[in-house]
Enzyme design. Sequence first.
Site, PDB file in Angstrom:
ATOM      1  N   SER A 139       0.866  -1.075  -0.068  1.00 54.10           N
ATOM      2  CA  SER A 139       0.252   0.055   0.037  1.00 54.10           C
ATOM      3  C   SER A 139       1.034   1.024   0.095  1.00 54.10           C
ATOM      4  CB  SER A 139      -0.737   0.060   0.938  1.00 54.10           C
ATOM      5  OG  SER A 139      -0.240  -0.533   2.409  1.00 54.10           O
ATOM      6  N   ASP A 144      -3.252   8.158   7.443  1.00 51.95           N
ATOM      7  CA  ASP A 144      -3.672   7.417   8.626  1.00 51.95           C
ATOM      8  C   ASP A 144      -3.125   6.287   9.368  1.00 51.95           C
ATOM      9  OD1 ASP A 144      -2.343   5.313   7.075  1.00 51.95           O
ATOM     10  OD2 ASP A 144      -4.385   5.027   5.242  1.00 51.95           O
ATOM     11  N   HIS A 185      -0.521   4.602   7.041  1.00 49.96           N
ATOM     12  CA  HIS A 185       0.246   5.701   6.330  1.00 49.96           C
ATOM     13  C   HIS A 185       1.041   7.211   6.103  1.00 49.96           C
ATOM     14  CE1 HIS A 185      -2.190   2.801   4.068  1.00 49.96           C
ATOM     15  NE2 HIS A 185      -0.800   1.901   3.697  1.00 49.96           N
TER      16      HIS A 185
END
Length: 360
Positions: free
Chosen positions: A44, A335, A338
Site C-alpha cells: 500500500s 492514516d 500511511h
Amino acid sequence: MSTSETSYWRVDFLLVLYVGILHLSNTKGDIQPLIPGIMVFGDSIVTVGNNNHLTTVVQSNFPPYGRDFMNQLPTGRFCNGKLALDFTCENLGLPKYPPEILNKELAKGENLLVGANFASGGSGYYETTARLYNTIPLSKQVEYYKEYQIKLVDVAGLSNATSIIKGSIYLVSAGTSDFVQNYYVNPFLYEVYTPYQFSDILIQAYSHFVQELYRLGARKIGVSTLPPIGCLPASITLFGKGCNECVTKMNSVAQYFNKKLNATSNILKAKLSGLNIAVLNVYKPLYNLIQKPNDFGFFEVRKACCGTGLLETSFLCNEKSPGTCANATGYIFWDGFHPSEATNKILANELLLDAMSLLS
Ligand SMILES: *[C@@H]1O[C@H](CO)[C@@H](O)[C@H](O)[C@H]1NC(C)=O
Ligand SMILES: *[C@@H]1O[C@H](CO)[C@@H](O)[C@H](O)[C@H]1NC(C)=O
Ligand SMILES: *[C@@H]1O[C@H](CO)[C@@H](O)[C@H](O)[C@H]1NC(C)=O
C-alpha cells in the site's frame, strides 16, 4: 532556521542541481526523462489503485482519501495526496504516472511506455499476507508483469520494449504489511517464529523475487527498507501497551530486517551480472521526522489526520470517521499506517538520493 532545517534544504538543493545536470546531459532538444519508466511492485505504500478491482477490505478509493490529490480524486492511493512514488516520477521527468495494471482503461497503449504499477495494498513478501486479505501476492504481481511485457512488445515493438524493460527502475516496497497486518496479529506466526526468524523468511522471499525479476530482464532495482514500524500510529495503539511512544521492540526488528536486506542486496548484486540494486532507506528520514517534527514544519506525530488518528486505515478511514483533521500538512501520518503527502514529499527527495546509482 535550525540545523536540520538547513541541512534539509541543502539536500533539496543538491538534489535539484544533480538531477538538473542529469537532465541536461540527457537532453537532445527537449527534456528527456532520466529513465524510460518505473515498474512498481509491493504494498500500500506504492499502490495506485489495483485493489479497486478486487473484492477486498483493503481499499482507499473513497473520500477522504485523495482529498488533496488532483481534482480531489480518491484513486486507491493510501494517502490524502501524492505518494513518495508520485513525487519520484515527477522528479525523474516521467510524462505520466505508471498506470495500475488492473485498470483496463488506463493500462493500455502508450500509457504502458512509462512502466506499470503492480502493487496491491495488504501485500508483502510473505505469500499468505496477501491471501489473508484477498489482495495480490508478489507471485501474482510477477504474472501480471509477464503479461505486461507481451502487451508492451505489441505497443512499442520488440526493440523499444527491450530497452524499456532493461532501462526502467523496478521499485519494490514490501514487508510492512507482513509484520503489522500479519505477523503481530497472527498467532500462527507469532507463536511459531520469533520476529527475527520471520524477518529471515521474508528476506529469503525477497531474494527469490529479485532473481525472478532479473530473469525477466530487470537490471535496476530500487528496494525500500522497512519504515520504523513501531512508530506507525496504529502500531503504538495496538502494540504500545498504553504508552504513547514508538514501540522500540518493533523498530529493532525493522532495523534487523533492513540490515539483512542491505546485505542480501549486496550478495545479489555480486552474483547477478549487470544488476544494480539500490536500497532506499526510508527508515532513517522518517524516524528523523518523527523525532524532530517541528524542524520540518510538522506539529503532529502521534495521531494521524484521518478519524481519531489512532488506528483508522482503509475502510475505517472514511467520510463518516469522526475527528478527521481539516488540513493534513502538519501531520506526519495521514492514516493509522500511511504517511501524509507532506511527509511523502520529503521522503521522495531522500529516496532519490539513495537511488542515484540507478540513474546513470
Ligand atoms: C521506437 O522508438 C522510436 C524512438 O522513440 C520511435 O521513433 C519508434 O516509432 C518506436 N518504434 C515502434 C515500433 O513503436
Ligand atoms: C549497506 O551495504 C553497503 C555495502 O556493504 C554499506 O556501505 C552500507 O553502509 C550498508 N548500509 C546499511 C544501512 O547498512
Ligand atoms: C493547509 O495549511 C497549509 C500551511 O498552513 C497551507 O499552505 C494550505 O493552503 C492549507 N491547505 C488547505 C487545503 O487549507
